[in-house]
Design a protein around this motif. Sequence first.
Motif, PDB file in Angstrom:
ATOM      1  N   ALA A  40       0.825  -1.205   0.000  1.00  0.00           N
ATOM      2  CA  ALA A  40       0.000   0.000   0.000  1.00  0.00           C
ATOM      3  C   ALA A  40       0.860   1.256   0.000  1.00  0.00           C
ATOM      4  O   ALA A  40       0.587   2.211  -0.746  1.00  0.00           O
ATOM      5  N   ILE A  41       1.901   1.277   0.796  1.00  0.00           N
ATOM      6  CA  ILE A  41       2.770   2.450   0.872  1.00  0.00           C
ATOM      7  C   ILE A  41       3.456   2.696  -0.472  1.00  0.00           C
ATOM      8  O   ILE A  41       3.639   3.841  -0.888  1.00  0.00           O
ATOM      9  N   GLU A  42       3.821   1.616  -1.157  1.00  0.00           N
ATOM     10  CA  GLU A  42       4.452   1.772  -2.475  1.00  0.00           C
ATOM     11  C   GLU A  42       3.528   2.458  -3.476  1.00  0.00           C
ATOM     12  O   GLU A  42       3.983   3.127  -4.402  1.00  0.00           O
ATOM     13  N   LEU A  43       2.218   2.322  -3.274  1.00  0.00           N
ATOM     14  CA  LEU A  43       1.250   2.956  -4.173  1.00  0.00           C
ATOM     15  C   LEU A  43       1.104   4.454  -3.901  1.00  0.00           C
ATOM     16  O   LEU A  43       0.476   5.161  -4.681  1.00  0.00           O
ATOM     17  N   GLN A  44       1.646   4.926  -2.790  1.00  0.00           N
ATOM     18  CA  GLN A  44       1.618   6.337  -2.395  1.00  0.00           C
ATOM     19  C   GLN A  44       0.193   6.899  -2.391  1.00  0.00           C
ATOM     20  O   GLN A  44      -0.096   7.918  -3.023  1.00  0.00           O
ATOM     21  N   PRO A  45      -0.703   6.257  -1.641  1.00  0.00           N
ATOM     22  CA  PRO A  45      -2.087   6.745  -1.605  1.00  0.00           C
ATOM     23  C   PRO A  45      -2.238   7.967  -0.714  1.00  0.00           C
ATOM     24  O   PRO A  45      -1.367   8.278   0.110  1.00  0.00           O
ATOM     25  N   GLN A  46      -3.370   8.622  -0.877  1.00  0.00           N
ATOM     26  CA  GLN A  46      -3.707   9.740   0.003  1.00  0.00           C
ATOM     27  C   GLN A  46      -4.117   9.215   1.373  1.00  0.00           C
ATOM     28  O   GLN A  46      -3.774   9.791   2.397  1.00  0.00           O
ATOM     29  N   SER A  47      -4.878   8.122   1.378  1.00  0.00           N
ATOM     30  CA  SER A  47      -5.348   7.559   2.633  1.00  0.00           C
ATOM     31  C   SER A  47      -5.537   6.057   2.500  1.00  0.00           C
ATOM     32  O   SER A  47      -5.673   5.521   1.397  1.00  0.00           O
ATOM     33  N   VAL A  48      -5.558   5.390   3.666  1.00  0.00           N
ATOM     34  CA  VAL A  48      -5.658   3.934   3.716  1.00  0.00           C
ATOM     35  C   VAL A  48      -6.659   3.549   4.802  1.00  0.00           C
ATOM     36  O   VAL A  48      -6.661   4.116   5.899  1.00  0.00           O
ATOM     37  N   TYR A  49      -7.520   2.577   4.472  1.00  0.00           N
ATOM     38  CA  TYR A  49      -8.427   1.984   5.452  1.00  0.00           C
ATOM     39  C   TYR A  49      -7.958   0.558   5.730  1.00  0.00           C
ATOM     40  O   TYR A  49      -7.703  -0.208   4.801  1.00  0.00           O
ATOM     41  N   LEU A  50      -7.873   0.204   7.016  1.00  0.00           N
ATOM     42  CA  LEU A  50      -7.515  -1.155   7.414  1.00  0.00           C
ATOM     43  C   LEU A  50      -8.741  -1.825   8.024  1.00  0.00           C
ATOM     44  O   LEU A  50      -9.269  -1.359   9.044  1.00  0.00           O
ATOM     45  N   PHE A  51      -9.214  -2.893   7.411  1.00  0.00           N
ATOM     46  CA  PHE A  51     -10.348  -3.664   7.908  1.00  0.00           C
ATOM     47  C   PHE A  51      -9.855  -5.036   8.349  1.00  0.00           C
ATOM     48  O   PHE A  51      -8.862  -5.554   7.845  1.00  0.00           O
ATOM     49  N   GLY A  52     -10.576  -5.656   9.271  1.00  0.00           N
ATOM     50  CA  GLY A  52     -10.185  -6.988   9.722  1.00  0.00           C
ATOM     51  C   GLY A  52      -8.888  -7.007  10.494  1.00  0.00           C
ATOM     52  O   GLY A  52      -8.219  -8.041  10.575  1.00  0.00           O
ATOM     53  N   ALA A  53      -8.525  -5.869  11.079  1.00  0.00           N
ATOM     54  CA  ALA A  53      -7.249  -5.757  11.796  1.00  0.00           C
ATOM     55  C   ALA A  53      -7.424  -5.799  13.312  1.00  0.00           C
ATOM     56  O   ALA A  53      -6.451  -5.661  14.045  1.00  0.00           O
ATOM     57  N   THR A  54      -8.642  -6.002  13.782  1.00  0.00           N
ATOM     58  CA  THR A  54      -8.916  -6.049  15.223  1.00  0.00           C
ATOM     59  C   THR A  54      -9.668  -7.329  15.558  1.00  0.00           C
ATOM     60  O   THR A  54     -10.180  -8.019  14.682  1.00  0.00           O
ATOM     61  N   GLY A  55      -9.756  -7.630  16.853  1.00  0.00           N
ATOM     62  CA  GLY A  55     -10.433  -8.840  17.289  1.00  0.00           C
ATOM     63  C   GLY A  55      -9.520 -10.043  17.208  1.00  0.00           C
ATOM     64  O   GLY A  55      -8.420  -9.995  16.658  1.00  0.00           O
ATOM     65  N   GLY A  56      -9.974 -11.157  17.768  1.00  0.00           N
ATOM     66  CA  GLY A  56      -9.129 -12.346  17.749  1.00  0.00           C
ATOM     67  C   GLY A  56      -7.941 -12.185  18.683  1.00  0.00           C
ATOM     68  O   GLY A  56      -8.078 -11.729  19.816  1.00  0.00           O
ATOM     69  N   ARG A  57      -6.754 -12.501  18.202  1.00  0.00           N
ATOM     70  CA  ARG A  57      -5.557 -12.456  19.030  1.00  0.00           C
ATOM     71  C   ARG A  57      -5.189 -11.032  19.411  1.00  0.00           C
ATOM     72  O   ARG A  57      -5.112 -10.154  18.554  1.00  0.00           O
ATOM     73  N   LEU A  58      -4.960 -10.824  20.712  1.00  0.00           N
ATOM     74  CA  LEU A  58      -4.666  -9.488  21.212  1.00  0.00           C
ATOM     75  C   LEU A  58      -3.335  -8.966  20.700  1.00  0.00           C
ATOM     76  O   LEU A  58      -3.181  -7.765  20.445  1.00  0.00           O
ATOM     77  N   ASP A  59      -2.344  -9.845  20.522  1.00  0.00           N
ATOM     78  CA  ASP A  59      -1.045  -9.385  20.025  1.00  0.00           C
ATOM     79  C   ASP A  59      -1.194  -8.806  18.619  1.00  0.00           C
ATOM     80  O   ASP A  59      -0.577  -7.786  18.282  1.00  0.00           O
ATOM     81  N   HIS A  60      -2.025  -9.435  17.795  1.00  0.00           N
ATOM     82  CA  HIS A  60      -2.251  -8.920  16.451  1.00  0.00           C
ATOM     83  C   HIS A  60      -2.946  -7.561  16.493  1.00  0.00           C
ATOM     84  O   HIS A  60      -2.575  -6.637  15.765  1.00  0.00           O
ATOM     85  N   THR A  61      -3.965  -7.442  17.344  1.00  0.00           N
ATOM     86  CA  THR A  61      -4.693  -6.178  17.429  1.00  0.00           C
ATOM     87  C   THR A  61      -3.783  -5.037  17.860  1.00  0.00           C
ATOM     88  O   THR A  61      -3.783  -3.958  17.259  1.00  0.00           O
ATOM     89  N   LEU A  62      -2.974  -5.275  18.890  1.00  0.00           N
ATOM     90  CA  LEU A  62      -2.102  -4.209  19.401  1.00  0.00           C
ATOM     91  C   LEU A  62      -1.085  -3.765  18.356  1.00  0.00           C
ATOM     92  O   LEU A  62      -0.882  -2.565  18.137  1.00  0.00           O
ATOM     93  N   VAL A  63      -0.444  -4.716  17.698  1.00  0.00           N
ATOM     94  CA  VAL A  63       0.563  -4.329  16.717  1.00  0.00           C
ATOM     95  C   VAL A  63      -0.094  -3.693  15.500  1.00  0.00           C
ATOM     96  O   VAL A  63       0.473  -2.782  14.877  1.00  0.00           O
ATOM     97  N   ASN A  64      -1.309  -4.113  15.158  1.00  0.00           N
ATOM     98  CA  ASN A  64      -1.988  -3.517  14.013  1.00  0.00           C
ATOM     99  C   ASN A  64      -2.359  -2.066  14.275  1.00  0.00           C
ATOM    100  O   ASN A  64      -2.349  -1.238  13.356  1.00  0.00           O
ATOM    101  N   LEU A  65      -2.676  -1.724  15.515  1.00  0.00           N
ATOM    102  CA  LEU A  65      -2.927  -0.322  15.844  1.00  0.00           C
ATOM    103  C   LEU A  65      -1.628   0.481  15.778  1.00  0.00           C
ATOM    104  O   LEU A  65      -1.607   1.617  15.304  1.00  0.00           O
ATOM    105  N   GLN A  66      -0.530  -0.117  16.219  1.00  0.00           N
ATOM    106  CA  GLN A  66       0.751   0.575  16.151  1.00  0.00           C
ATOM    107  C   GLN A  66       1.207   0.790  14.709  1.00  0.00           C
ATOM    108  O   GLN A  66       1.971   1.718  14.424  1.00  0.00           O
ATOM    109  N   ILE A  67       0.741  -0.054  13.805  1.00  0.00           N
ATOM    110  CA  ILE A  67       1.115   0.080  12.402  1.00  0.00           C
ATOM    111  C   ILE A  67       0.665   1.420  11.827  1.00  0.00           C
ATOM    112  O   ILE A  67       1.234   1.898  10.840  1.00  0.00           O
ATOM    113  N   LEU A  68      -0.314   2.060  12.450  1.00  0.00           N
ATOM    114  CA  LEU A  68      -0.723   3.393  11.991  1.00  0.00           C
ATOM    115  C   LEU A  68       0.460   4.354  11.965  1.00  0.00           C
ATOM    116  O   LEU A  68       0.489   5.301  11.174  1.00  0.00           O
ATOM    117  N   LEU A  69       1.438   4.111  12.831  1.00  0.00           N
ATOM    118  CA  LEU A  69       2.631   4.954  12.840  1.00  0.00           C
ATOM    119  C   LEU A  69       3.396   4.855  11.521  1.00  0.00           C
ATOM    120  O   LEU A  69       4.019   5.827  11.086  1.00  0.00           O
TER     121      LEU A  69
END
Length: 214
Positions: free
Chosen positions: A88-117
Amino acid sequence: MKVGIIAGGPEDLLPDLSAYVNDIDVWIGADRGAVVLLEKGLPIDYAIGDFDSIADPQRKSLETKAKVFRKYPSEKNETDLELAIIQAIELQPQSVYLFGATGGRLDHTLVNLQILLRFAEHDMDAAVVDRLNIVTLAQHGTHTIQNDRQYPYISFIPMTPTVTGLTLNNFYYPLTDQTITFGSTLCVSNKLTANCGTFSIDKGIVLIIKSRDA
C-alpha cells in the motif's frame, strides 16, 4: 488514491464494506482477507500472504481473479498484513483503510494499531475500522474532528509515554493544555457538542478512537 486493506480478523467485526466501495480505488487482501474480497464480490487488486490456511479451491480462485497474486513462505519476518501495508505504501495513496485488523488475538490487534505509525511516517492518513470503532492517529498541531452519529464516543489514548498540551474544543468534557500519560483514563469516552470540534497537541502522539456500543 484511497486504498482498502482487508486483514484476516474475525469477519463478524467487519463493518459494512459496501459503504466503502465508491470511496476506495484499490483493494488489497492480506491472506484470508483476500478470501473476504472474493466472497463479497469486491475487486481483488492485490492478494498477498502465505495462504497456508486457505483451501486449495479458494487459493486457485484468488490466483485467477486477483490482478496481482503474491504468495510468500509461511516462515517469514513480516506478518501478512505488514506485507500488504508495504504494498500500500508503495502505491503512495492519500489515505488507507484497514479492515479486519482487530479482534481475535490481542497481540495482532495491538501491533496492528501501532502500524498506523508507519503511515504517519509517510505523511499518509490511515484508519483502522471495524463494526464498532474507527481508529486514527494524530501528532502535534491542531486538528479538526467531525461528529459521526454512527460512532458518537471519542477517546484520546496516548501512544507515547507523555502527551502534552492536549486541548479539546467543542467537546462535552473540554480540556486546556492538559498532560496525559500511559494508563490515563482522563480522555476516554468523550463526545462532541457540535457538528465538529478541534483538538491540539503540543508534543506526543495519540490514538483517536471513535466508537459506539455493541
